[in-house]
Scaffold this motif. Structure first.
Motif, PDB file in Angstrom:
ATOM      1  N   MET A  46      44.883  -5.566 -10.911  1.00 27.88           N
ATOM      2  CA  MET A  46      46.156  -5.276 -10.264  1.00 27.88           C
ATOM      3  C   MET A  46      46.676  -6.576  -9.658  1.00 27.88           C
ATOM      4  O   MET A  46      45.914  -7.342  -9.071  1.00 27.88           O
ATOM      5  N   TYR A  47      47.963  -6.806  -9.820  1.00 29.99           N
ATOM      6  CA  TYR A  47      48.587  -8.025  -9.273  1.00 29.99           C
ATOM      7  C   TYR A  47      49.850  -7.601  -8.533  1.00 29.99           C
ATOM      8  O   TYR A  47      50.662  -6.841  -9.064  1.00 29.99           O
ATOM      9  N   PHE A  48      49.998  -8.074  -7.311  1.00 37.41           N
ATOM     10  CA  PHE A  48      51.253  -7.877  -6.587  1.00 37.41           C
ATOM     11  C   PHE A  48      51.894  -9.239  -6.401  1.00 37.41           C
ATOM     12  O   PHE A  48      51.284 -10.158  -5.842  1.00 37.41           O
ATOM     13  N   ILE A  49      53.131  -9.388  -6.899  1.00 37.67           N
ATOM     14  CA  ILE A  49      53.816 -10.674  -6.874  1.00 37.67           C
ATOM     15  C   ILE A  49      55.226 -10.484  -6.340  1.00 37.67           C
ATOM     16  O   ILE A  49      56.011  -9.696  -6.887  1.00 37.67           O
ATOM     17  N   LYS A  50      55.526 -11.170  -5.275  1.00 39.42           N
ATOM     18  CA  LYS A  50      56.835 -11.167  -4.630  1.00 39.42           C
ATOM     19  C   LYS A  50      57.199  -9.779  -4.100  1.00 39.42           C
ATOM     20  O   LYS A  50      57.136  -9.535  -2.915  1.00 39.42           O
ATOM     21  N   ASP A  51      57.615  -8.848  -4.973  1.00 39.99           N
ATOM     22  CA  ASP A  51      57.977  -7.512  -4.499  1.00 39.99           C
ATOM     23  C   ASP A  51      57.633  -6.428  -5.525  1.00 39.99           C
ATOM     24  O   ASP A  51      58.180  -5.342  -5.493  1.00 39.99           O
ATOM     25  N   HIS A  52      56.715  -6.744  -6.420  1.00 42.69           N
ATOM     26  CA  HIS A  52      56.442  -5.827  -7.539  1.00 42.69           C
ATOM     27  C   HIS A  52      54.948  -5.810  -7.848  1.00 42.69           C
ATOM     28  O   HIS A  52      54.301  -6.866  -7.822  1.00 42.69           O
ATOM     29  N   ALA A  53      54.405  -4.630  -8.140  1.00 40.28           N
ATOM     30  CA  ALA A  53      53.001  -4.477  -8.540  1.00 40.28           C
ATOM     31  C   ALA A  53      52.904  -4.401 -10.056  1.00 40.28           C
ATOM     32  O   ALA A  53      53.718  -3.740 -10.711  1.00 40.28           O
ATOM     33  N   TYR A  54      51.901  -5.072 -10.620  1.00 41.18           N
ATOM     34  CA  TYR A  54      51.717  -5.113 -12.064  1.00 41.18           C
ATOM     35  C   TYR A  54      50.265  -4.758 -12.406  1.00 41.18           C
ATOM     36  O   TYR A  54      49.335  -5.166 -11.701  1.00 41.18           O
ATOM     37  N   LEU A  55      50.082  -4.048 -13.499  1.00 42.50           N
ATOM     38  CA  LEU A  55      48.755  -3.844 -14.064  1.00 42.50           C
ATOM     39  C   LEU A  55      48.573  -4.898 -15.149  1.00 42.50           C
ATOM     40  O   LEU A  55      49.292  -4.899 -16.149  1.00 42.50           O
ATOM     41  N   ILE A  56      47.623  -5.798 -14.947  1.00 44.28           N
ATOM     42  CA  ILE A  56      47.388  -6.894 -15.882  1.00 44.28           C
ATOM     43  C   ILE A  56      46.301  -6.488 -16.867  1.00 44.28           C
ATOM     44  O   ILE A  56      45.217  -6.042 -16.475  1.00 44.28           O
ATOM     45  N   THR A  57      46.595  -6.631 -18.159  1.00 44.58           N
ATOM     46  CA  THR A  57      45.670  -6.242 -19.217  1.00 44.58           C
ATOM     47  C   THR A  57      45.395  -7.445 -20.127  1.00 44.58           C
ATOM     48  O   THR A  57      46.085  -8.469 -20.041  1.00 44.58           O
ATOM     49  N   PRO A  58      44.377  -7.363 -21.002  1.00 41.96           N
ATOM     50  CA  PRO A  58      44.021  -8.514 -21.846  1.00 41.96           C
ATOM     51  C   PRO A  58      45.207  -9.081 -22.623  1.00 41.96           C
ATOM     52  O   PRO A  58      45.996  -8.332 -23.206  1.00 41.96           O
ATOM     53  N   GLY A  59      45.309 -10.405 -22.605  1.00 42.94           N
ATOM     54  CA  GLY A  59      46.403 -11.081 -23.283  1.00 42.94           C
ATOM     55  C   GLY A  59      47.607 -11.340 -22.400  1.00 42.94           C
ATOM     56  O   GLY A  59      48.580 -11.955 -22.842  1.00 42.94           O
ATOM     57  N   ASP A  60      47.555 -10.896 -21.146  1.00 51.24           N
ATOM     58  CA  ASP A  60      48.663 -11.148 -20.214  1.00 51.24           C
ATOM     59  C   ASP A  60      48.506 -12.525 -19.575  1.00 51.24           C
ATOM     60  O   ASP A  60      47.409 -12.916 -19.152  1.00 51.24           O
ATOM     61  N   LEU A  61      49.625 -13.242 -19.511  1.00 56.96           N
ATOM     62  CA  LEU A  61      49.671 -14.544 -18.852  1.00 56.96           C
ATOM     63  C   LEU A  61      50.574 -14.402 -17.626  1.00 56.96           C
ATOM     64  O   LEU A  61      51.739 -14.025 -17.747  1.00 56.96           O
TER      65      LEU A  61
END
Length: 280
Positions: A46-61
């Motif tokens: 899980m990544y929270f950046i600036k104002d948004h949460a993201y689910l990071i999966t293989p191949g994500d940069l």
């Protein structure tokens, strides 16, 4: 179980770490004066950046701009393998002048690039060359590491031109609500922001807001407000001649003493020393 290859210091001009973890890894929160690149080989994060949460999966940069607040945490699936790099513009030397679009990927509408499968081996090959250089350093090590980084940045700049990216949808209605609260703080940090007032504005219970804000962003409510204020203070110290006492007031601190204390806690230095260092 953890296995890692590390080079440099996190707050230095260049830092590289490749790591494999088999279990849980506690959430980490960051705000720094360098750019960051994060690539996930296996697992989920899980990544929270600036104002948004993201689910990071293989191949994500993941591409983090300077002074951008971000936090990482476990997803429901434990264990992951990733590469993270921090670098300053000074490490790139004259490359950003010769190749003005080198950092274009950091200016996209989303910090997460979901790389196409055919493109991933090219990126991973660059990371492998970096790891080989770090494990067996020879003459010209820093030069080669810089060249590999420039190659990677150039490839990502080309990638975003050929593959326009859009910000993904929110992971849940709760994530969307917390995102709106974060956006409100980002726009009103210079004001006197109270948890109770924000909860009332968004029709939520203060205790629930506090708990969910921490869970989604990785930051405590007051901690996040302080970080946003210090983020703007850093920019003003580095780019203007405004007096420190006026900057403290402009970014929302009630007193110079409070500003100095919070600034030292976050930046590990004083505002005046930060200003001098940023202009060297």
């Amino acid at each position: 179980m953890t296995h890692s290859v590390t080079f440099g210091k996190e707050d230095g001009p260049f830092y590289f770490q490749h790591i494999q973890r088999s279990g849980s890894f506690e959430r980490t929160n960051h705000m720094h004066d360098v750019y960051e690149l994060y690539y996930l080989y296996h697992g989920e994060r899980m990544y929270f950046i600036k104002d948004h949460a993201y689910l990071i999966t293989p191949g994500d940069l993941v591409l983090i701009k300077r002074r951008e607040l971000h936090a990482t945490a476990d997803s429901d699936k434990l264990g992951h393998e990733r590469v993270v790099m921090n670098f300053s513009e000074s490490f790139l030397g004259s490359a950003t002048v010769e190749i003005p679009y080198l950092l274009d990927a950091f200016a996209q509408g989303t910090p997460v690039l979901q790389l196409e499968p055919a493109f991933r081996p090219t990126v991973e090959a660059i990371f492998q060359k970096m790891m080989s250089e770090i494990k067996e350093p020879l003459l010209g090590q820093h030069f080669l590491l810089r060249q590999y980084l420039i190659e990677l940045l150039l490839l990502t700049a080309r990638y975003v031109r050929m593959h326009p990216v859009q910000a993904p949808e929110h992971l849940s209605p709760l994530h969307e609500k917390i995102s709106k609260i974060v956006q409100y703080i980002n726009a009103h940090y210079m004001e006197n922001i109270r948890l109770e007032d924000v909860a009332e504005r968004f029709h939520m219970n203060p205790t629930y807001v506090s708990r969910m804000f921490k869970r989604v962003t990785g930051f405590a409510f007051v901690e996040y407000i302080h970080l946003v204020r210090i983020q703007e203070a850093q920019r003003l110290l580095a780019t203007t001649t405004i007096k420190v006492i006026d900057i403290a007031d402009q970014v929302g601190f009630g007193s110079l003493v409070q500003f100095g204390r919070v600034f030292r806690e976050i930046c590990k230095t004083t505002p005046l020393r930060y200003r001098r260092a940023s202009r060297m």
